[in-house]
Design a protein around this motif. Structure first.
Motif, PDB file in Angstrom:
ATOM      1  N   THR A  25     -86.550  40.028  -8.225  1.00  0.00           N
ATOM      2  CA  THR A  25     -86.115  41.367  -8.596  1.00  0.00           C
ATOM      3  C   THR A  25     -86.855  41.841  -9.835  1.00  0.00           C
ATOM      4  O   THR A  25     -87.315  41.040 -10.646  1.00  0.00           O
ATOM      5  N   SER A  27     -86.255  44.114 -13.279  1.00  0.00           N
ATOM      6  CA  SER A  27     -85.193  44.658 -14.110  1.00  0.00           C
ATOM      7  C   SER A  27     -85.855  45.359 -15.296  1.00  0.00           C
ATOM      8  O   SER A  27     -86.951  44.977 -15.712  1.00  0.00           O
ATOM      9  N   THR A  29     -82.864  47.936 -13.548  1.00  0.00           N
ATOM     10  CA  THR A  29     -82.785  48.820 -12.388  1.00  0.00           C
ATOM     11  C   THR A  29     -82.273  50.187 -12.834  1.00  0.00           C
ATOM     12  O   THR A  29     -81.636  50.320 -13.872  1.00  0.00           O
ATOM     13  N   GLY A  30     -82.562  51.196 -12.043  1.00  0.00           N
ATOM     14  CA  GLY A  30     -82.072  52.546 -12.309  1.00  0.00           C
ATOM     15  C   GLY A  30     -82.736  53.237 -13.478  1.00  0.00           C
ATOM     16  O   GLY A  30     -82.274  54.280 -13.930  1.00  0.00           O
ATOM     17  N   VAL A  32     -86.317  54.897 -14.817  1.00  0.00           N
ATOM     18  CA  VAL A  32     -87.676  55.320 -14.464  1.00  0.00           C
ATOM     19  C   VAL A  32     -88.585  54.995 -15.649  1.00  0.00           C
ATOM     20  O   VAL A  32     -88.314  55.393 -16.780  1.00  0.00           O
ATOM     21  N   GLU A  53     -89.346  53.138 -10.435  1.00  0.00           N
ATOM     22  CA  GLU A  53     -87.926  52.848 -10.645  1.00  0.00           C
ATOM     23  C   GLU A  53     -87.496  51.747  -9.691  1.00  0.00           C
ATOM     24  O   GLU A  53     -87.655  51.873  -8.476  1.00  0.00           O
ATOM     25  N   THR A  55     -84.558  50.052  -7.861  1.00  0.00           N
ATOM     26  CA  THR A  55     -83.237  50.551  -7.479  1.00  0.00           C
ATOM     27  C   THR A  55     -82.340  49.421  -6.999  1.00  0.00           C
ATOM     28  O   THR A  55     -82.810  48.357  -6.599  1.00  0.00           O
ATOM     29  N   GLY A  56     -81.039  49.664  -7.050  1.00  0.00           N
ATOM     30  CA  GLY A  56     -80.058  48.746  -6.488  1.00  0.00           C
ATOM     31  C   GLY A  56     -80.212  47.328  -6.971  1.00  0.00           C
ATOM     32  O   GLY A  56     -80.072  47.044  -8.152  1.00  0.00           O
ATOM     33  N   GLY A  58     -82.843  45.659  -7.279  1.00  0.00           N
ATOM     34  CA  GLY A  58     -84.097  45.429  -7.988  1.00  0.00           C
ATOM     35  C   GLY A  58     -85.190  44.844  -7.121  1.00  0.00           C
ATOM     36  O   GLY A  58     -86.314  44.655  -7.575  1.00  0.00           O
ATOM     37  N   GLY A  61     -87.697  49.751  -4.661  1.00  0.00           N
ATOM     38  CA  GLY A  61     -87.570  50.916  -5.520  1.00  0.00           C
ATOM     39  C   GLY A  61     -88.462  52.051  -5.100  1.00  0.00           C
ATOM     40  O   GLY A  61     -88.958  52.099  -3.975  1.00  0.00           O
ATOM     41  N   ASN A  62     -88.657  52.964  -6.042  1.00  0.00           N
ATOM     42  CA  ASN A  62     -89.409  54.194  -5.810  1.00  0.00           C
ATOM     43  C   ASN A  62     -90.604  54.262  -6.748  1.00  0.00           C
ATOM     44  O   ASN A  62     -90.548  53.756  -7.866  1.00  0.00           O
ATOM     45  N   THR A  84     -92.182  54.288  -1.678  1.00  0.00           N
ATOM     46  CA  THR A  84     -91.167  53.250  -1.872  1.00  0.00           C
ATOM     47  C   THR A  84     -91.826  51.882  -1.806  1.00  0.00           C
ATOM     48  O   THR A  84     -92.862  51.713  -1.160  1.00  0.00           O
TER      49      THR A  84
END
Length: 163
Positions: A25, A27, A29-30, A32, A53, A55-56, A58, A61-62, A84
């Motif tokens: 993952t 980190s 997360t969330g 940008v 970013e 997400t969720g 980790g 993401g985007n 993504t």
């Protein structure tokens, strides 16, 4: 009593062997954060800054939007929002610094030159992400062809890669 203890140990070992490894993952997360560094389109060396970013969980993401600086065509090359990524294949001793790396795949990459989509949409573009001694991550896209477009990048971002 020894018999039951041996059964317990065997059951514990079998259970732990059947459990898959935790997914790698990024980190935090969330959040940008910019990924910035060398990028090239058809051999034109630029400096790309791309929003990323995790997400969720980790593990994905985007990415985007992104813009380039440098000489020549560089300021005309942009990356749309909407790309993504997913991470896979953790390697605890991988990367240039030997402190952890993972493989990744990027989809829905849209590269524009002067506002016009220049390359086919990139799907399944492979990259590696690795922890660095500086405490961030390095994201490397090897030379890849998108139709007639040749793309590559070597970016750094303020994330930590975890097993």
């Amino acid at each position: 009593m020894k018999y039951y203890a041996l059964i317990g140990v065997a059951a514990f070992a079998a259970t732990n062997m059947a459990v898959p490894a935790y997914a790698q993952t990024l980190s935090p997360t969330g959040v940008v954060t910019p990924a910035s560094g060398f990028a090239a389109l058809n051999g034109n060396p630029c400096t790309l800054t791309l929003d990323v970013e995790a997400t969720g969980s980790g593990s994905g993401g985007n990415a985007g939007p992104g813009s380039n600086t440098g000489s020549g065509i560089c300021p005309l090359i942009t990356i749309d929002s909407g790309a993504t990524f997913t991470l896979s294949n953790w390697n605890s001793t991988g990367g240039d610094d030997g402190i952890g790396s993972a493989d990744g795949s990027l989809s829905n990459l849209v590269v524009r030159v002067n506002g016009t989509q220049s390359c086919p949409t990139g799907n399944g573009l492979g990259f590696t992400v690795e922890n660095t001694l500086a405490g961030d991550v390095r994201i490397v896209f090897p030379v890849t062809m998108l139709g007639t477009c040749q793309v590559e990048a070597d970016l750094n971002a303020a994330f930590t890669l975890n097993p």
